[in-house]
Design a protein around this motif. Structure first.
Motif, PDB file in Angstrom:
ATOM      1  N   PHE A   1      38.414 -25.950  54.141  1.00  0.00           N
ATOM      2  CA  PHE A   1      39.370 -26.121  55.232  1.00  0.00           C
ATOM      3  C   PHE A   1      38.999 -25.328  56.479  1.00  0.00           C
ATOM      4  N   PHE A   2      38.000 -24.467  56.400  1.00  0.00           N
ATOM      5  CA  PHE A   2      37.518 -23.778  57.596  1.00  0.00           C
ATOM      6  C   PHE A   2      37.022 -24.761  58.648  1.00  0.00           C
ATOM      7  N   TYR A   3      36.503 -25.942  58.213  1.00  0.00           N
ATOM      8  CA  TYR A   3      35.622 -26.715  59.075  1.00  0.00           C
ATOM      9  C   TYR A   3      36.315 -27.867  59.783  1.00  0.00           C
ATOM     10  N   ASP A   4      37.382 -27.558  60.523  1.00  0.00           N
ATOM     11  CA  ASP A   4      37.813 -28.499  61.541  1.00  0.00           C
ATOM     12  C   ASP A   4      36.847 -28.337  62.725  1.00  0.00           C
ATOM     13  N   GLU A   5      37.110 -29.013  63.837  1.00  0.00           N
ATOM     14  CA  GLU A   5      36.144 -28.958  64.943  1.00  0.00           C
ATOM     15  C   GLU A   5      35.981 -27.532  65.470  1.00  0.00           C
TER      16      GLU A   5
ATOM     17  N   LEU B   1      42.032 -20.905  60.052  1.00  0.00           N
ATOM     18  CA  LEU B   1      42.697 -21.656  58.982  1.00  0.00           C
ATOM     19  C   LEU B   1      44.195 -21.783  59.251  1.00  0.00           C
ATOM     20  N   LEU B   2      44.802 -20.673  59.663  1.00  0.00           N
ATOM     21  CA  LEU B   2      46.242 -20.675  59.927  1.00  0.00           C
ATOM     22  C   LEU B   2      46.550 -21.453  61.203  1.00  0.00           C
ATOM     23  N   ARG B   3      45.693 -21.302  62.215  1.00  0.00           N
ATOM     24  CA  ARG B   3      45.858 -22.063  63.460  1.00  0.00           C
ATOM     25  C   ARG B   3      45.800 -23.568  63.169  1.00  0.00           C
ATOM     26  N   ARG B   4      44.862 -23.954  62.288  1.00  0.00           N
ATOM     27  CA  ARG B   4      44.735 -25.373  61.925  1.00  0.00           C
ATOM     28  C   ARG B   4      46.010 -25.867  61.236  1.00  0.00           C
TER      29      ARG B   4
ATOM     30  N   ARG C   1      48.698 -26.505  63.731  1.00  0.00           N
ATOM     31  CA  ARG C   1      48.444 -27.692  64.549  1.00  0.00           C
ATOM     32  C   ARG C   1      48.626 -28.991  63.759  1.00  0.00           C
ATOM     33  N   GLU C   2      48.075 -29.022  62.529  1.00  0.00           N
ATOM     34  CA  GLU C   2      48.001 -30.292  61.803  1.00  0.00           C
ATOM     35  C   GLU C   2      49.212 -30.579  60.925  1.00  0.00           C
ATOM     36  N   ILE C   3      49.873 -29.547  60.408  1.00  0.00           N
ATOM     37  CA  ILE C   3      51.005 -29.816  59.520  1.00  0.00           C
ATOM     38  C   ILE C   3      52.270 -29.066  59.950  1.00  0.00           C
TER      39      ILE C   3
ATOM     40  N   ALA D   1      52.941 -25.917  60.581  1.00  0.00           N
ATOM     41  CA  ALA D   1      53.261 -24.638  59.951  1.00  0.00           C
ATOM     42  C   ALA D   1      53.709 -23.634  61.016  1.00  0.00           C
ATOM     43  N   SER D   2      54.341 -22.542  60.550  1.00  0.00           N
ATOM     44  CA  SER D   2      54.885 -21.552  61.491  1.00  0.00           C
ATOM     45  C   SER D   2      54.192 -20.195  61.368  1.00  0.00           C
ATOM     46  N   PHE D   3      52.889 -20.211  61.076  1.00  0.00           N
ATOM     47  CA  PHE D   3      52.158 -18.948  60.990  1.00  0.00           C
ATOM     48  C   PHE D   3      52.130 -18.250  62.347  1.00  0.00           C
ATOM     49  N   ILE D   4      52.390 -16.959  62.355  1.00  0.00           N
ATOM     50  CA  ILE D   4      52.174 -16.122  63.541  1.00  0.00           C
ATOM     51  C   ILE D   4      50.868 -15.388  63.289  1.00  0.00           C
ATOM     52  N   LEU D   5      49.824 -15.785  63.985  1.00  0.00           N
ATOM     53  CA  LEU D   5      48.477 -15.295  63.663  1.00  0.00           C
ATOM     54  C   LEU D   5      48.371 -13.784  63.780  1.00  0.00           C
ATOM     55  N   GLU D   6      49.122 -13.206  64.727  1.00  0.00           N
ATOM     56  CA  GLU D   6      49.054 -11.763  64.944  1.00  0.00           C
ATOM     57  C   GLU D   6      49.602 -10.970  63.753  1.00  0.00           C
ATOM     58  N   GLN D   7      50.282 -11.657  62.854  1.00  0.00           N
ATOM     59  CA  GLN D   7      50.850 -10.977  61.680  1.00  0.00           C
ATOM     60  C   GLN D   7      49.930 -11.062  60.460  1.00  0.00           C
ATOM     61  N   PHE D   8      48.703 -11.542  60.696  1.00  0.00           N
ATOM     62  CA  PHE D   8      47.690 -11.571  59.649  1.00  0.00           C
ATOM     63  C   PHE D   8      46.404 -10.953  60.187  1.00  0.00           C
ATOM     64  N   ARG D   9      45.604 -10.396  59.303  1.00  0.00           N
ATOM     65  CA  ARG D   9      44.306  -9.863  59.719  1.00  0.00           C
ATOM     66  C   ARG D   9      43.231 -10.310  58.731  1.00  0.00           C
ATOM     67  N   HIS D  10      42.021 -10.348  59.218  1.00  0.00           N
ATOM     68  CA  HIS D  10      40.834 -10.684  58.421  1.00  0.00           C
ATOM     69  C   HIS D  10      40.390  -9.479  57.602  1.00  0.00           C
ATOM     70  N   ARG D  11      39.996  -9.736  56.352  1.00  0.00           N
ATOM     71  CA  ARG D  11      39.382  -8.683  55.552  1.00  0.00           C
ATOM     72  C   ARG D  11      38.275  -9.299  54.709  1.00  0.00           C
ATOM     73  N   ALA D  12      37.096  -8.684  54.743  1.00  0.00           N
ATOM     74  CA  ALA D  12      35.980  -9.112  53.892  1.00  0.00           C
ATOM     75  C   ALA D  12      35.450  -7.882  53.165  1.00  0.00           C
ATOM     76  N   ILE D  13      35.372  -7.967  51.840  1.00  0.00           N
ATOM     77  CA  ILE D  13      34.921  -6.844  51.025  1.00  0.00           C
ATOM     78  C   ILE D  13      33.865  -7.322  50.043  1.00  0.00           C
ATOM     79  N   TYR D  14      33.023  -6.390  49.616  1.00  0.00           N
ATOM     80  CA  TYR D  14      32.034  -6.714  48.589  1.00  0.00           C
ATOM     81  C   TYR D  14      32.551  -6.256  47.234  1.00  0.00           C
ATOM     82  N   ASP D  15      32.717  -7.200  46.320  1.00  0.00           N
ATOM     83  CA  ASP D  15      33.134  -6.923  44.948  1.00  0.00           C
ATOM     84  C   ASP D  15      31.866  -6.776  44.111  1.00  0.00           C
TER      85      ASP D  15
END
Length: 379
Positions: free
Chosen positions: A40-44, A224-227, A230-232, A234-248
């Motif tokens: 789902f990452f890959y919209d335009e 993902l949340l922005r999409r 737009r498409e369905i 949804a009421s996500f407020i992007l500023e209330q989420f943050r990105h996190r990437a960790i190595y397991d």
């Protein structure tokens, strides 16, 4: 090849509908823990952001794989052989493909498969103009779902599936095994698989690659949340989420998450989804392999290893496999791996942390492999 206007492109459009997106998105948020498919990452916009990620100095994967292809292109294309049809999964801009098309001997057709229709069409049109009279047969589809490949006008000697970018790492190992086996069913004995696989390496290199200083990966993840907004609706407020990437390290994988920064609720398509503070949505795994482990995985899924190319810093690998004459049923694969796991256990009594590769030779599995060789196909 000659550069002149190509013939009109006919798109094979099997793209998922907005209803598919909505139902899978909601189902993912109802899981415990919450997770969303990385497709789902890959919209335009997401596809454009990923292209930007590939240009980042921290993101070693694209430039390292491209250098491996460039430095070994004559040998790679000789193994692919003449008169092949080249099928690319997740084709994107098709930039790496041009290296192959520039050196392959009389390729019959190019079949790019991508889930982003606008991205796919732009790339297919560019290839069509630059490589006339090569037949271009684009397919807009989720390649995780059943699909029928288009048939080229000229009969090829073989099919070569090109799967670059270490996208295979987005599958959990058991899923990767099943996917590789499904690719084998697309092929005839002797057909090829040219695949990029990221290797295990230092935590610092991995952390930097998925947490770039410019925040492009964060924007890609949050898209993902922005999409969904737009498409369905949804009421996500992007500023209330943050990105996190960790190595397991225990599982040998990068994990990407979206983290809720407060207690909140989101409404989408009439469904209410609640988030606790610091609750996460898993959006992607990216597994890192040892070369021997990946060859064993592919071998059990119906592929015979032919050649592996690795860069001088041992960051990334490109493998060429040939489809075996026989592809085992999943139950047979499970039985074989059970036997291999039992052999591994007996061996490990005498050599702790040692494993047995596909040829029976021993090697030591570092932390982070999570028993991939012994357990990957058992479902």
């Amino acid at each position: 090849m000659k550069t002149e206007p190509g013939s009109e492109i006919v798109l094979n459009d099997l793209a998922p509908t907005s209803a598919n997106f909505q139902s899978e998105f909601i189902a993912g948020l109802k899981r415990h823990p919450k997770s969303l498919p990385c497709k789902f990452f890959y919209d335009e916009r997401g596809s454009t952001l990923f292209d930007d990620i590939c240009e980042l100095k921290e993101y070693y994967l694209t430039r390292t794989e491209t250098k491996i292809l460039h430095d070994n292109i004559e040998e790679i294309c000789a193994i692919c052989g003449s008169d092949c049809v080249l099928v690319e999964l997740g084709s994107g801009k098709s930039s790496k493909t041009r290296l192959l098309l520039d050196h392959l001997e009389t390729p019959v057709a190019y079949v790019p498969i991508d889930i982003s229709r606008p991205h796919l069409l732009r790339a297919a049109e560019a290839i069509n103009g630059d490589y006339f009279p090569l037949q271009i047969l684009p397919v807009c589809a989720d390649y995780n779902q059943p699909l029928t490949l288009p048939v080229p006008a000229r009969i090829p000697k073989r099919k070569v599936i090109f799967f670059p970018g270490s996208t295979i790492g987005n599958f959990e190992p058991r899923q990767a095994a099943a996917f590789l086996r499904r690719l084998a069913t697309w092929c005839q004995p002797g057909d090829g698989l040219l695949i990029g696989v990221d290797l295990q390496k230092s935590r610092n290199i991995l952390h930097a690659a998925y947490n770039d200083t410019r925040g492009v990966t964060a924007a890609f993840n949050l898209n993902l949340l922005r999409r969904a907004n737009r498409e369905i609706g949804a009421s996500f407020i992007l500023e209330q989420f943050r990105h996190r990437a960790i190595y397991d390290e225990a599982n040998g994988r990068i994990e990407m998450h979206l983290v809720s920064q407060c207690q909140q609720r989101v409404v989408l398509a009439g469904e209410e989804i609640r988030f606790e503070e610091e609750e996460t949505i898993t959006t992607e795994y990216s597994y890192k392999y040892r070369e021997e482990a990946f060859r064993a995985l592919a071998s059990a899924a119906g592929w015979r290893a032919q050649r592996t190319w690795i860069d001088e810093h041992r960051l990334f690998s490109v493998h060429y496999f040939r489809r075996r004459n026989f592809v085992a049923h999943p139950l047979e694969i499970s039985r074989n791996l059970l036997q291999r796991r039992e052999k591994t256990r007996k061996f490990a009594v005498h050599r702790p942390n040692a494993f047995v590769n596909a040829k029976g030779a021993s090697f030591h599995e570092p932390p982070g492999s999570a028993g991939i060789l012994a357990d990957v196909f058992l479902s």
